[in-house]
Scaffold this motif. Sequence first.
Motif, PDB file in Angstrom:
ATOM      1  N   MET A   1     -44.890  30.032 107.782  1.00  0.00           N
ATOM      2  CA  MET A   1     -44.477  30.452 106.650  1.00  0.00           C
ATOM      3  C   MET A   1     -43.416  31.757 106.516  1.00  0.00           C
ATOM      4  N   SER A   2     -42.372  31.730 105.929  1.00  0.00           N
ATOM      5  CA  SER A   2     -41.652  32.741 105.730  1.00  0.00           C
ATOM      6  C   SER A   2     -42.276  34.349 105.711  1.00  0.00           C
ATOM      7  N   SER A   3     -43.124  33.331 104.402  1.00  0.00           N
ATOM      8  CA  SER A   3     -43.203  35.090 103.624  1.00  0.00           C
ATOM      9  C   SER A   3     -44.736  35.581 104.170  1.00  0.00           C
ATOM     10  N   THR A   4     -45.091  35.102 105.403  1.00  0.00           N
ATOM     11  CA  THR A   4     -45.545  35.552 106.373  1.00  0.00           C
ATOM     12  C   THR A   4     -44.337  36.773 107.508  1.00  0.00           C
ATOM     13  N   ILE A   5     -43.796  36.227 107.947  1.00  0.00           N
ATOM     14  CA  ILE A   5     -43.085  36.230 108.570  1.00  0.00           C
ATOM     15  C   ILE A   5     -42.074  37.425 107.854  1.00  0.00           C
ATOM     16  N   ARG A   6     -42.250  37.836 106.853  1.00  0.00           N
ATOM     17  CA  ARG A   6     -41.207  39.265 106.333  1.00  0.00           C
ATOM     18  C   ARG A   6     -42.321  40.398 106.228  1.00  0.00           C
ATOM     19  N   SER A   7     -43.532  39.339 105.607  1.00  0.00           N
ATOM     20  CA  SER A   7     -44.890  40.964 106.009  1.00  0.00           C
ATOM     21  C   SER A   7     -45.647  41.255 106.915  1.00  0.00           C
ATOM     22  N   GLU A   8     -45.103  40.658 107.904  1.00  0.00           N
ATOM     23  CA  GLU A   8     -45.789  40.992 109.071  1.00  0.00           C
ATOM     24  C   GLU A   8     -43.974  41.721 110.311  1.00  0.00           C
ATOM     25  N   MET A   9     -43.330  41.085 109.386  1.00  0.00           N
ATOM     26  CA  MET A   9     -41.661  41.472 110.825  1.00  0.00           C
ATOM     27  C   MET A   9     -41.922  41.799 111.766  1.00  0.00           C
ATOM     28  N   ARG A  10     -42.236  40.031 112.112  1.00  0.00           N
ATOM     29  CA  ARG A  10     -42.531  39.867 113.622  1.00  0.00           C
ATOM     30  C   ARG A  10     -42.253  38.424 112.985  1.00  0.00           C
TER      31      ARG A  10
END
Length: 362
Positions: free
Chosen positions: A140-149
């Motif tokens: 999920m793009s939201s996961t990438i934004r929260s993890e910053m990885r």
Amino acid sequence: KSEWTLITRAGTIGRMAYARPDMDGLACSEDVLRVIPDAEKIPPGYLYSYLSSKFGVPLVVGGTYGAIIQHIEPNHIADLPVPRLGQKLENKAHSLVAEAAVLRSRAARALQEAIKSVELTLHVPMHRADGAAPLTQSVMSSTIRSEMRFEGYYYNSYALTVDRWALGHPNGFWSLGEVADVFDVPPFKHIYVEPGYGPPFFTSGDLFLLDRHAEKYLSKTRTRDLHKYVIEQGWVLLARSGQLGGILGRPQFADSALHQACTSDHVIRMVAKTIPAGYLYAYLATPSVGYVLLTRTMTGASIPALWPTYLKKLRVVKATPRFMGRIHEQVTEAFEDRVKATALENEARRLVEQAIEKEAAN
């Protein structure tokens, strides 16, 4: 087989090891020479002590050939002379080496048991290959934004499974940064001196050797901010960079032989604060949890690297103080057994070298 002397024969030549009981029956590369002693003629431990002594090593490496990658062959060392120093001394050297081998085997077994105890007690998820691994995965793009990885390996399916396991564990968890100081040190100029004029220096690769024999020493007067590079007994150490499947993500425990020694800026230091260091080491050393979570945080493709910033977020599953204390004692004792084993082998070589020097003086 146990009691063989093993000698590296290509590249870095002349490194030796005495085959321990726990090595009996293992396979070995063709780049290792086997010296198989006739126990009826010579004590195996004495033969190893002589070959690995300051008199034996030059004779072994003296037959090297090759310019880029040097080699030695069995026929180069088959005719090397082996001095006979009397049954009493030879048996003494053998008994010291044999005792060291037993200690090393005991240490290896204890560390394996400690790591296995952590896995069983915490009910860690064991990786099983159920068919081919998926070639693609959606994140999920939201996961990438929260993890910053954005690295794909950070989201590999097994690492995500392990992380969810830690997140939902009934014992709860700490972040690594809560229970330990995790830090690195700045790069520095290495100014080497003779032994006795500065602390021993170990590279990240040296930390994985069974023997804590420093080959380099840092100048204590000319190394700027020397105190930053000193390590202490009980610290947990990680190679900052390396290859996946190699030394990267495999912790080491600082034993008494590393106390007040120095190590490079390619080593990440972890100083346990609120939990026993031995438990932290064993947890991170579990292949199905610690290794997976550590390597998940790496960055880079050609030479992957670990960073304290990411490591501090790693989840460490809680355990009872009694259990953690028991694991700590087991790990500490195992690493000290290795230190004792090194001292015994050193003593065996010292006896042999002194006897040869005495005979030469006469």
